[in-house]
Design a protein around this motif. Structure first.
Motif, mmCIF file in Angstrom:
data_model
loop_
_atom_site.group_PDB
_atom_site.id
_atom_site.type_symbol
_atom_site.label_atom_id
_atom_site.label_comp_id
_atom_site.label_asym_id
_atom_site.label_seq_id
_atom_site.Cartn_x
_atom_site.Cartn_y
_atom_site.Cartn_z
ATOM 1 N N THR A 21 2.873 -14.655 -41.451
ATOM 2 C CA THR A 21 1.923 -15.727 -42.392
ATOM 3 C C THR A 21 2.638 -16.980 -42.114
ATOM 4 O O THR A 21 1.582 -18.054 -41.917
ATOM 5 C CB THR A 21 2.366 -15.221 -44.003
ATOM 6 O OG1 THR A 21 1.913 -14.043 -43.944
ATOM 7 C CG2 THR A 21 1.579 -16.178 -44.758
ATOM 8 N N ALA A 22 3.839 -17.405 -41.970
ATOM 9 C CA ALA A 22 4.224 -18.643 -41.715
ATOM 10 C C ALA A 22 4.014 -19.079 -40.516
ATOM 11 O O ALA A 22 3.292 -20.469 -40.544
ATOM 12 C CB ALA A 22 5.815 -18.701 -41.859
ATOM 13 N N TYR A 54 4.100 -14.394 -33.532
ATOM 14 C CA TYR A 54 2.724 -14.770 -33.811
ATOM 15 C C TYR A 54 2.579 -16.370 -33.567
ATOM 16 O O TYR A 54 1.392 -16.491 -33.117
ATOM 17 C CB TYR A 54 2.753 -14.810 -35.368
ATOM 18 C CG TYR A 54 2.255 -13.270 -35.910
ATOM 19 C CD1 TYR A 54 3.194 -12.284 -35.871
ATOM 20 C CD2 TYR A 54 0.900 -13.013 -36.371
ATOM 21 C CE1 TYR A 54 2.671 -10.879 -36.042
ATOM 22 C CE2 TYR A 54 0.391 -11.736 -36.230
ATOM 23 C CZ TYR A 54 1.347 -10.738 -36.194
ATOM 24 O OH TYR A 54 1.089 -9.512 -36.703
ATOM 25 N N ALA A 55 3.478 -17.128 -33.501
ATOM 26 C CA ALA A 55 3.287 -18.410 -32.621
ATOM 27 C C ALA A 55 3.161 -18.292 -31.400
ATOM 28 O O ALA A 55 2.094 -18.933 -30.927
ATOM 29 C CB ALA A 55 4.458 -19.087 -32.930
ATOM 30 N N HIS A 56 3.627 -17.397 -30.671
ATOM 31 C CA HIS A 56 3.551 -17.163 -29.269
ATOM 32 C C HIS A 56 1.844 -16.591 -29.165
ATOM 33 O O HIS A 56 1.232 -17.274 -27.960
ATOM 34 C CB HIS A 56 4.270 -16.113 -28.631
ATOM 35 C CG HIS A 56 4.146 -15.680 -27.231
ATOM 36 N ND1 HIS A 56 4.426 -16.151 -26.175
ATOM 37 C CD2 HIS A 56 3.372 -14.630 -26.709
ATOM 38 C CE1 HIS A 56 4.140 -15.702 -25.237
ATOM 39 N NE2 HIS A 56 3.183 -14.606 -25.384
ATOM 40 N N ARG A 57 1.551 -15.639 -29.739
ATOM 41 C CA ARG A 57 0.083 -15.368 -29.703
ATOM 42 C C ARG A 57 -0.803 -16.242 -30.140
ATOM 43 O O ARG A 57 -1.954 -16.166 -29.475
ATOM 44 C CB ARG A 57 -0.047 -14.078 -30.636
ATOM 45 C CG ARG A 57 0.594 -12.897 -30.362
ATOM 46 C CD ARG A 57 0.762 -11.746 -31.291
ATOM 47 N NE ARG A 57 -0.545 -11.383 -31.785
ATOM 48 C CZ ARG A 57 -1.040 -9.994 -31.574
ATOM 49 N NH1 ARG A 57 -0.272 -9.479 -30.529
ATOM 50 N NH2 ARG A 57 -2.148 -9.726 -31.678
ATOM 51 N N ALA A 58 -0.277 -17.191 -30.902
ATOM 52 C CA ALA A 58 -1.438 -18.463 -31.194
ATOM 53 C C ALA A 58 -1.274 -19.566 -30.108
ATOM 54 O O ALA A 58 -2.128 -20.460 -30.244
ATOM 55 C CB ALA A 58 -1.066 -18.741 -32.513
ATOM 56 N N ASN A 114 4.626 -21.244 -51.725
ATOM 57 C CA ASN A 114 3.584 -20.710 -52.008
ATOM 58 C C ASN A 114 3.256 -19.187 -51.151
ATOM 59 O O ASN A 114 3.999 -19.109 -50.357
ATOM 60 C CB ASN A 114 2.160 -21.723 -52.068
ATOM 61 C CG ASN A 114 1.965 -22.090 -50.611
ATOM 62 O OD1 ASN A 114 2.167 -21.256 -49.456
ATOM 63 N ND2 ASN A 114 1.203 -22.949 -50.537
ATOM 64 N N GLU A 115 2.136 -18.599 -51.392
ATOM 65 C CA GLU A 115 1.753 -17.373 -50.704
ATOM 66 C C GLU A 115 1.389 -17.751 -49.267
ATOM 67 O O GLU A 115 1.427 -16.761 -48.361
ATOM 68 C CB GLU A 115 0.543 -16.972 -51.139
ATOM 69 C CG GLU A 115 0.988 -16.116 -52.535
ATOM 70 C CD GLU A 115 0.031 -15.191 -53.265
ATOM 71 O OE1 GLU A 115 -0.951 -14.969 -52.446
ATOM 72 O OE2 GLU A 115 0.302 -14.498 -54.261
ATOM 73 N N GLU A 116 1.437 -18.869 -48.741
ATOM 74 C CA GLU A 116 1.270 -19.226 -47.451
ATOM 75 C C GLU A 116 2.476 -19.370 -46.547
ATOM 76 O O GLU A 116 2.719 -20.039 -45.506
ATOM 77 C CB GLU A 116 0.269 -20.478 -46.950
ATOM 78 C CG GLU A 116 -1.114 -20.542 -47.768
ATOM 79 C CD GLU A 116 -1.927 -19.302 -47.477
ATOM 80 O OE1 GLU A 116 -1.853 -18.969 -46.303
ATOM 81 O OE2 GLU A 116 -2.711 -18.451 -48.360
ATOM 82 N N MET A 117 3.489 -19.447 -47.351
ATOM 83 C CA MET A 117 4.797 -19.662 -47.112
ATOM 84 C C MET A 117 5.238 -21.192 -46.928
ATOM 85 O O MET A 117 6.152 -21.439 -46.430
ATOM 86 C CB MET A 117 5.265 -18.882 -45.693
ATOM 87 C CG MET A 117 5.124 -17.555 -45.588
ATOM 88 S SD MET A 117 5.878 -16.688 -47.083
ATOM 89 C CE MET A 117 4.444 -15.669 -47.650
ATOM 90 N N CYS A 152 10.496 -18.317 -44.724
ATOM 91 C CA CYS A 152 10.231 -16.800 -44.667
ATOM 92 C C CYS A 152 11.505 -15.905 -44.693
ATOM 93 O O CYS A 152 12.384 -16.683 -44.271
ATOM 94 C CB CYS A 152 9.317 -16.497 -43.746
ATOM 95 S SG CYS A 152 9.715 -17.019 -41.827
ATOM 96 N N GLY A 153 11.345 -14.903 -45.093
ATOM 97 C CA GLY A 153 12.571 -14.074 -45.058
ATOM 98 C C GLY A 153 13.415 -14.238 -46.209
ATOM 99 O O GLY A 153 12.989 -14.849 -47.255
ATOM 100 N N ASP A 154 14.812 -13.921 -46.016
ATOM 101 C CA ASP A 154 15.861 -14.018 -47.335
ATOM 102 C C ASP A 154 16.120 -15.325 -47.650
ATOM 103 O O ASP A 154 16.728 -15.269 -48.663
ATOM 104 C CB ASP A 154 16.969 -13.014 -46.795
ATOM 105 C CG ASP A 154 16.678 -11.678 -46.754
ATOM 106 O OD1 ASP A 154 15.769 -11.335 -47.141
ATOM 107 O OD2 ASP A 154 17.730 -10.967 -46.696
ATOM 108 N N CYS A 155 15.722 -16.328 -46.896
ATOM 109 C CA CYS A 155 16.110 -17.812 -47.346
ATOM 110 C C CYS A 155 14.976 -18.269 -48.439
ATOM 111 O O CYS A 155 15.149 -19.244 -49.177
ATOM 112 C CB CYS A 155 16.138 -18.719 -46.323
ATOM 113 S SG CYS A 155 14.779 -19.214 -45.367
#
Ligand code: NAP
Length: 310
Positions: A294-295, A22-26, A261-264, A274-277
């Motif tokens: 999302t992150a 997603y960072a790449h796409r952005a 928060n919900e925006e990570m 994000c993820g298991d951490c």
């Protein structure tokens, strides 16, 4: 070597790779840091049955390979170095590896988690000599043997099911009188004639000469100890987040999972997790993937402002 970048993504399991895509796409300028192979916990799993659209029985190793291929197609080359320390400096995160220092305007932490230890006598001594944390990695060495799995969650039950196809007998040892694993896994276990569940029991000691030979078990109600013969012990009692490098930088819960928060977004405006951490109720591949995305979009909004349709 000193580098300044827009975004550092630390960890390349499903969450980190999703963030990278997603960072790449952005169009963000970012580095992805991962000292090990791409795929995180996928590398320790056998199959994935619960990712919509992938079908049932997808090989986890194939998914990990696909993650690597995706990075390669997008020309994202991970830096294969471990982050040894990090510190905030003037609203940026300074990240050190043994080879370089990266100054990042923002960072996504996707470092995952590692297996929890039982912390009993013999565990360390027999690790790799009968004590294991991964049935898929080590189960083969216990073909037609008798093993025990400790734990009562999804992981323990999945390990027991996996081992039941290799081993003569599998004991599932749990400290409570009921499992916390999801219903369909419990049903599968009850249908396996070579899995026996030992409830209300903890492992107190692991013994043997060169390899594990016996466990000292204790009944949690009567406290009565007993010696129990096994060839191996698989510990599946949950995970510990790999967040040490962020300690004192972002707010964590008691166990060290990063609170977001919900925006990570973590407690620091330019750091996301994000993820298991991350502190969250559901630890699944699907949630890791969505949190990574999302992150990345949150990082984009922080760096560039405004809205993005990814
Ligand atoms: P978990 O759900 O936290 O379960 C850990 C289990 O180990 C619990 O039953 C716990 O007992 C027991 N335990 C913890 N510390 C212990 C100790 N020192 N001695 C003895 N027993 C101990 O961990 P998990 O099973 O590894 O799962 C982690 C996350 O991954 C969960 O969110 C899970 O849903 C997810 N996961 C999902 C799947 C799937 O959907 N197929 C597969 C694997 C994992 P208590 O019950 O007494 O607390």
């Amino acid at each position: 070597m000193n580098q300044t970048i827009e975004l550092a993504i630390i960890g390349a399991g499903v969450a980190g790779v999703s963030a990278a895509v997603y960072a790449h796409r952005a169009g963000l300028q970012f580095s992805l840091l991962e000292p090990h192979a791409i795929g995180g916990q996928l590398l320790l799993m056998e199959r994935v049955d619960n990712y919509p659209g992938l079908g049932v029985g997808t090989q986890a190793r194939v998914l990990a390979e696909n993650l690597e291929k995706t990075l390669s197609i997008l020309h994202i080359e991970p830096i294969q170095e471990a982050v040894t320390s990090a510190a905030i400096e003037k609203n940026q995160l300074r990240i050190n590896t043994d080879e370089r220092c990266i100054v990042a305007k923002s960072a996504i932490v996707a470092t995952g988690a590692s297996f929890k230890k039982l912390a009993v006598e013999g565990e360390e001594d027999f690790s790799g000599r009968g004590v294991s944390y991964c049935a898929i990695c080590d189960g083969f060495f216990f073909k037609n043997k008798v093993v025990a799995v400790v734990g009562g969650g999804n992981s323990a039950v999945e390990e027991a099911l996996y081992l039941s196809n290799i081993c003569k007998k599998v004991y599932l040892i749990h400290r409570r009188d009921n499992l916390r694993a999801i219903a369909y896994l419990q049903k599968e276990v009850s249908g396996k004639s070579n899995i026996e569940i030992i409830f209300n029991t903890v492992v107190r000691r692991i013994q043997g000469k060169d390899f594990v030979e016996t466990l000292i078990l204790e009944d949690v109600k009567t406290h009565a100890p007993r010696e129990f013969a096994v060839n191996g012990l698989f510990v599946a009692i949950g995970v510990t987040p790999a967040t040490e490098i962020l300690r004192g930088i972002v707010t964590m819960d008691e166990a060290g999972f990063i609170i977001t928060n919900e925006e990570m977004n973590s407690s620091v405006p330019f750091i996301w997790a994000c993820g298991d951490c991350r502190n969250r109720p559901l630890r699944q591949l699907i949630t890791a993937a969505s949190e990574g995305a999302t992150a990345a979009i949150s990082a984009y909004k922080y760096l560039k402002g405004g809205y993005i349709s990814a």
